[in-house]
Design a protein around this motif. Structure first.
Motif, PDB file in Angstrom:
ATOM      1  N   ASP A 113     -28.350   6.243 -20.003  1.00  0.00           N
ATOM      2  CA  ASP A 113     -28.975   4.929 -20.113  1.00  0.00           C
ATOM      3  C   ASP A 113     -28.949   4.246 -18.748  1.00  0.00           C
ATOM      4  OD1 ASP A 113     -30.036   2.585 -20.940  1.00  0.00           O
ATOM      5  OD2 ASP A 113     -28.383   1.993 -22.233  1.00  0.00           O
ATOM      6  N   ASP A 114     -30.068   3.619 -18.346  1.00  0.00           N
ATOM      7  CA  ASP A 114     -30.162   2.984 -17.034  1.00  0.00           C
ATOM      8  C   ASP A 114     -29.305   1.729 -16.941  1.00  0.00           C
ATOM      9  OD1 ASP A 114     -31.862   4.924 -16.178  1.00  0.00           O
ATOM     10  OD2 ASP A 114     -33.683   3.788 -16.628  1.00  0.00           O
ATOM     11  N   GLU A 115     -28.978   1.105 -18.083  1.00  0.00           N
ATOM     12  CA  GLU A 115     -28.222  -0.146 -18.060  1.00  0.00           C
ATOM     13  C   GLU A 115     -26.713   0.072 -18.108  1.00  0.00           C
ATOM     14  OE1 GLU A 115     -29.539  -2.811 -21.041  1.00  0.00           O
ATOM     15  OE2 GLU A 115     -31.634  -2.629 -20.517  1.00  0.00           O
ATOM     16  N   THR A 116     -26.262   1.297 -18.380  1.00  0.00           N
ATOM     17  CA  THR A 116     -24.829   1.574 -18.448  1.00  0.00           C
ATOM     18  C   THR A 116     -24.389   2.250 -17.165  1.00  0.00           C
ATOM     19  OG1 THR A 116     -25.178   3.714 -19.481  1.00  0.00           O
ATOM     20  CG2 THR A 116     -24.893   1.814 -20.937  1.00  0.00           C
ATOM     21  N   ASP A 117     -23.115   2.064 -16.852  1.00  0.00           N
ATOM     22  CA  ASP A 117     -22.625   2.618 -15.606  1.00  0.00           C
ATOM     23  C   ASP A 117     -21.108   2.720 -15.661  1.00  0.00           C
ATOM     24  OD1 ASP A 117     -22.847   3.648 -13.094  1.00  0.00           O
ATOM     25  OD2 ASP A 117     -23.019   1.713 -12.100  1.00  0.00           O
ATOM     26  N   VAL A 118     -20.559   3.735 -15.006  1.00  0.00           N
ATOM     27  CA  VAL A 118     -19.112   3.885 -14.835  1.00  0.00           C
ATOM     28  C   VAL A 118     -18.858   4.041 -13.347  1.00  0.00           C
ATOM     29  CG1 VAL A 118     -17.098   5.304 -15.321  1.00  0.00           C
ATOM     30  CG2 VAL A 118     -18.812   4.965 -17.088  1.00  0.00           C
ATOM     31  N   ARG A 119     -18.019   3.198 -12.804  1.00  0.00           N
ATOM     32  CA  ARG A 119     -17.659   3.255 -11.386  1.00  0.00           C
ATOM     33  C   ARG A 119     -16.145   3.265 -11.268  1.00  0.00           C
ATOM     34  NH1 ARG A 119     -21.738   5.392  -9.547  1.00  0.00           N
ATOM     35  NH2 ARG A 119     -23.634   4.194  -9.567  1.00  0.00           N
ATOM     36  N   CYS A 120     -15.630   4.192 -10.471  1.00  0.00           N
ATOM     37  CA  CYS A 120     -14.191   4.303 -10.253  1.00  0.00           C
ATOM     38  C   CYS A 120     -13.871   4.051  -8.788  1.00  0.00           C
ATOM     39  CB  CYS A 120     -13.685   5.677 -10.657  1.00  0.00           C
ATOM     40  SG  CYS A 120     -13.801   5.985 -12.426  1.00  0.00           S
ATOM     41  N   ALA A 121     -12.780   3.335  -8.560  1.00  0.00           N
ATOM     42  CA  ALA A 121     -12.308   3.069  -7.205  1.00  0.00           C
ATOM     43  C   ALA A 121     -11.568   4.301  -6.691  1.00  0.00           C
ATOM     44  CB  ALA A 121     -11.374   1.861  -7.224  1.00  0.00           C
ATOM     45  N   PRO A 122     -11.338   4.373  -5.381  1.00  0.00           N
ATOM     46  CA  PRO A 122     -10.543   5.484  -4.853  1.00  0.00           C
ATOM     47  C   PRO A 122      -9.114   5.430  -5.380  1.00  0.00           C
ATOM     48  CG  PRO A 122     -11.692   4.330  -3.087  1.00  0.00           C
ATOM     49  CD  PRO A 122     -11.879   3.534  -4.330  1.00  0.00           C
ATOM     50  N   ARG A 123      -8.445   6.561  -5.299  1.00  0.00           N
ATOM     51  CA  ARG A 123      -7.053   6.629  -5.752  1.00  0.00           C
ATOM     52  C   ARG A 123      -6.163   5.760  -4.889  1.00  0.00           C
ATOM     53  NH1 ARG A 123      -7.495  12.631  -6.518  1.00  0.00           N
ATOM     54  NH2 ARG A 123      -7.613  12.866  -8.753  1.00  0.00           N
ATOM     55  N   GLU A 124      -5.173   5.159  -5.532  1.00  0.00           N
ATOM     56  CA  GLU A 124      -4.120   4.432  -4.833  1.00  0.00           C
ATOM     57  C   GLU A 124      -2.857   5.274  -4.966  1.00  0.00           C
ATOM     58  OE1 GLU A 124      -3.863   0.572  -6.623  1.00  0.00           O
ATOM     59  OE2 GLU A 124      -6.020   0.276  -6.506  1.00  0.00           O
ATOM     60  N   PRO A 125      -2.490   6.057  -3.934  1.00  0.00           N
ATOM     61  CA  PRO A 125      -1.358   6.968  -4.072  1.00  0.00           C
ATOM     62  C   PRO A 125      -0.024   6.230  -4.151  1.00  0.00           C
ATOM     63  CG  PRO A 125      -2.275   7.103  -1.867  1.00  0.00           C
ATOM     64  CD  PRO A 125      -3.146   6.172  -2.643  1.00  0.00           C
ATOM     65  N   ALA A 126       0.888   6.797  -4.930  1.00  0.00           N
ATOM     66  CA  ALA A 126       2.256   6.323  -5.068  1.00  0.00           C
ATOM     67  C   ALA A 126       3.161   7.550  -4.961  1.00  0.00           C
ATOM     68  CB  ALA A 126       2.429   5.613  -6.399  1.00  0.00           C
ATOM     69  N   PRO A 127       4.471   7.376  -4.848  1.00  0.00           N
ATOM     70  CA  PRO A 127       5.347   8.538  -4.661  1.00  0.00           C
ATOM     71  C   PRO A 127       5.253   9.591  -5.763  1.00  0.00           C
ATOM     72  CG  PRO A 127       6.537   6.535  -4.155  1.00  0.00           C
ATOM     73  CD  PRO A 127       5.208   6.117  -4.708  1.00  0.00           C
ATOM     74  N   ALA A 128       5.176   9.205  -7.021  1.00  0.00           N
ATOM     75  CA  ALA A 128       5.177  10.195  -8.089  1.00  0.00           C
ATOM     76  C   ALA A 128       3.847  10.275  -8.839  1.00  0.00           C
ATOM     77  CB  ALA A 128       6.290   9.875  -9.085  1.00  0.00           C
ATOM     78  N   HIS A 129       2.878   9.464  -8.483  1.00  0.00           N
ATOM     79  CA  HIS A 129       1.598   9.462  -9.184  1.00  0.00           C
ATOM     80  C   HIS A 129       0.560   8.756  -8.327  1.00  0.00           C
ATOM     81  CE1 HIS A 129       3.300   5.509 -10.099  1.00  0.00           C
ATOM     82  NE2 HIS A 129       2.062   5.099 -10.275  1.00  0.00           N
ATOM     83  N   SER A 130      -0.649   8.695  -8.822  1.00  0.00           N
ATOM     84  CA  SER A 130      -1.671   7.877  -8.179  1.00  0.00           C
ATOM     85  C   SER A 130      -2.466   7.166  -9.267  1.00  0.00           C
ATOM     86  CB  SER A 130      -2.590   8.725  -7.296  1.00  0.00           C
ATOM     87  OG  SER A 130      -3.320   9.640  -8.070  1.00  0.00           O
ATOM     88  N   VAL A 131      -3.032   6.025  -8.907  1.00  0.00           N
ATOM     89  CA  VAL A 131      -3.729   5.169  -9.862  1.00  0.00           C
ATOM     90  C   VAL A 131      -5.165   4.979  -9.397  1.00  0.00           C
ATOM     91  CG1 VAL A 131      -3.767   2.867 -10.900  1.00  0.00           C
ATOM     92  CG2 VAL A 131      -1.587   3.958 -10.405  1.00  0.00           C
ATOM     93  N   ARG A 132      -6.071   4.984 -10.358  1.00  0.00           N
ATOM     94  CA  ARG A 132      -7.488   4.755 -10.071  1.00  0.00           C
ATOM     95  C   ARG A 132      -8.006   3.786 -11.123  1.00  0.00           C
ATOM     96  NH1 ARG A 132     -11.412   8.890  -8.044  1.00  0.00           N
ATOM     97  NH2 ARG A 132      -9.612  10.226  -8.058  1.00  0.00           N
ATOM     98  N   ARG A 133      -8.623   2.685 -10.686  1.00  0.00           N
ATOM     99  CA  ARG A 133      -9.186   1.711 -11.611  1.00  0.00           C
ATOM    100  C   ARG A 133     -10.676   1.982 -11.770  1.00  0.00           C
ATOM    101  NH1 ARG A 133      -4.777  -0.024 -10.266  1.00  0.00           N
ATOM    102  NH2 ARG A 133      -3.595  -1.885 -10.386  1.00  0.00           N
ATOM    103  N   CYS A 134     -11.111   2.001 -13.022  1.00  0.00           N
ATOM    104  CA  CYS A 134     -12.515   2.290 -13.313  1.00  0.00           C
ATOM    105  C   CYS A 134     -13.107   1.152 -14.131  1.00  0.00           C
ATOM    106  CB  CYS A 134     -12.641   3.595 -14.084  1.00  0.00           C
ATOM    107  SG  CYS A 134     -12.045   5.032 -13.163  1.00  0.00           S
ATOM    108  N   HIS A 135     -14.355   0.816 -13.837  1.00  0.00           N
ATOM    109  CA  HIS A 135     -15.070  -0.241 -14.548  1.00  0.00           C
ATOM    110  C   HIS A 135     -16.233   0.394 -15.305  1.00  0.00           C
ATOM    111  CE1 HIS A 135     -12.797  -3.285 -12.430  1.00  0.00           C
ATOM    112  NE2 HIS A 135     -13.060  -2.635 -11.307  1.00  0.00           N
ATOM    113  N   ILE A 136     -16.343   0.036 -16.579  1.00  0.00           N
ATOM    114  CA  ILE A 136     -17.411   0.541 -17.434  1.00  0.00           C
ATOM    115  C   ILE A 136     -18.336  -0.631 -17.745  1.00  0.00           C
ATOM    116  CG2 ILE A 136     -17.943   1.660 -19.621  1.00  0.00           C
ATOM    117  CD1 ILE A 136     -14.945   2.654 -19.483  1.00  0.00           C
ATOM    118  N   LEU A 137     -19.580  -0.508 -17.344  1.00  0.00           N
ATOM    119  CA  LEU A 137     -20.576  -1.569 -17.562  1.00  0.00           C
ATOM    120  C   LEU A 137     -21.423  -1.175 -18.759  1.00  0.00           C
ATOM    121  CD1 LEU A 137     -22.005  -4.158 -16.587  1.00  0.00           C
ATOM    122  CD2 LEU A 137     -23.470  -2.687 -15.214  1.00  0.00           C
TER     123      LEU A 137
END
Length: 164
Positions: A113-137
């Motif tokens: 669908d042209d009106e929907t979208d998923v965008r994810c930010a780059p990873r934010e590394p941490a010592p034991a894991h990494s986090v990525r925030r994603c927005h769903i439109l």
């Protein structure tokens, strides 16, 4: 195109590689034999099982023999915190496009669908894991139709979903 990516720098990682070519991050699948922990002795295991059984008997006796003379017949419920359940999206680290594709399949009924979208930010590394925030439109395009989810790359390399 490879789906596997480095959890530290998000660079593509070929299957079977022991280190990231860009940043040198050491992958867990290095081919070394797994570490074997010593097993507990039979006596130690039997003692632990007896202790657990005695504790269960004590708790059930306390419940049965508990407050019998009270006027209130309703039992007080204790709200115990429920463990957090994280959904596993992948057993190995994915690059940004791979995560966006998985989230599109999961959250959007019509992926193209042209009106929907998923965008994810780059990873934010941490010592034991990494986090990525994603927005769903979602369709409509207003601020009220944006959903934010967090994708965590765990220490063992799996991608898990956490919804705030």
């Amino acid at each position: 195109m490879t789906e596997t990516a480095c959890p530290n720098c998000d660079a593509p990682a070929p299957p079977g590689a022991s280190r990231c070519a860009r940043c040198g991050y050491r992958f867990l699948e290095d081919g070394a034999p797994p570490i074997r922990r010593p097993r507990p002795s039979g006596r130690g295991l039997a003692a632990a099982l007896c202790a657990v059984a005695l504790a269960a008997i004590a708790v059930s006796a306390a419940i049965v023999l508990g407050d019998r003379g009270g006027d209130d017949d309703t039992a007080m419920a204790v709200a115990l915190p429920q463990p957090a359940h994280l959904d596993v999206l992948s057993d190995h680290p994915l690059n940004r496009r791979g995560i966006e594709r998985v989230l599109t399949e999961r959250y959007l009924a019509v992926p193209d669908d042209d009106e929907t979208d998923v965008r994810c930010a780059p990873r934010e590394p941490a010592p034991a894991h990494s986090v990525r925030r994603c927005h769903i439109l979602y369709p409509g395009g207003t601020d009220h139709t944006i959903r934010t989810v967090v994708v965590i790359t765990t220490a063992n390399g799996s991608e898990v979903l956490s919804e705030p």
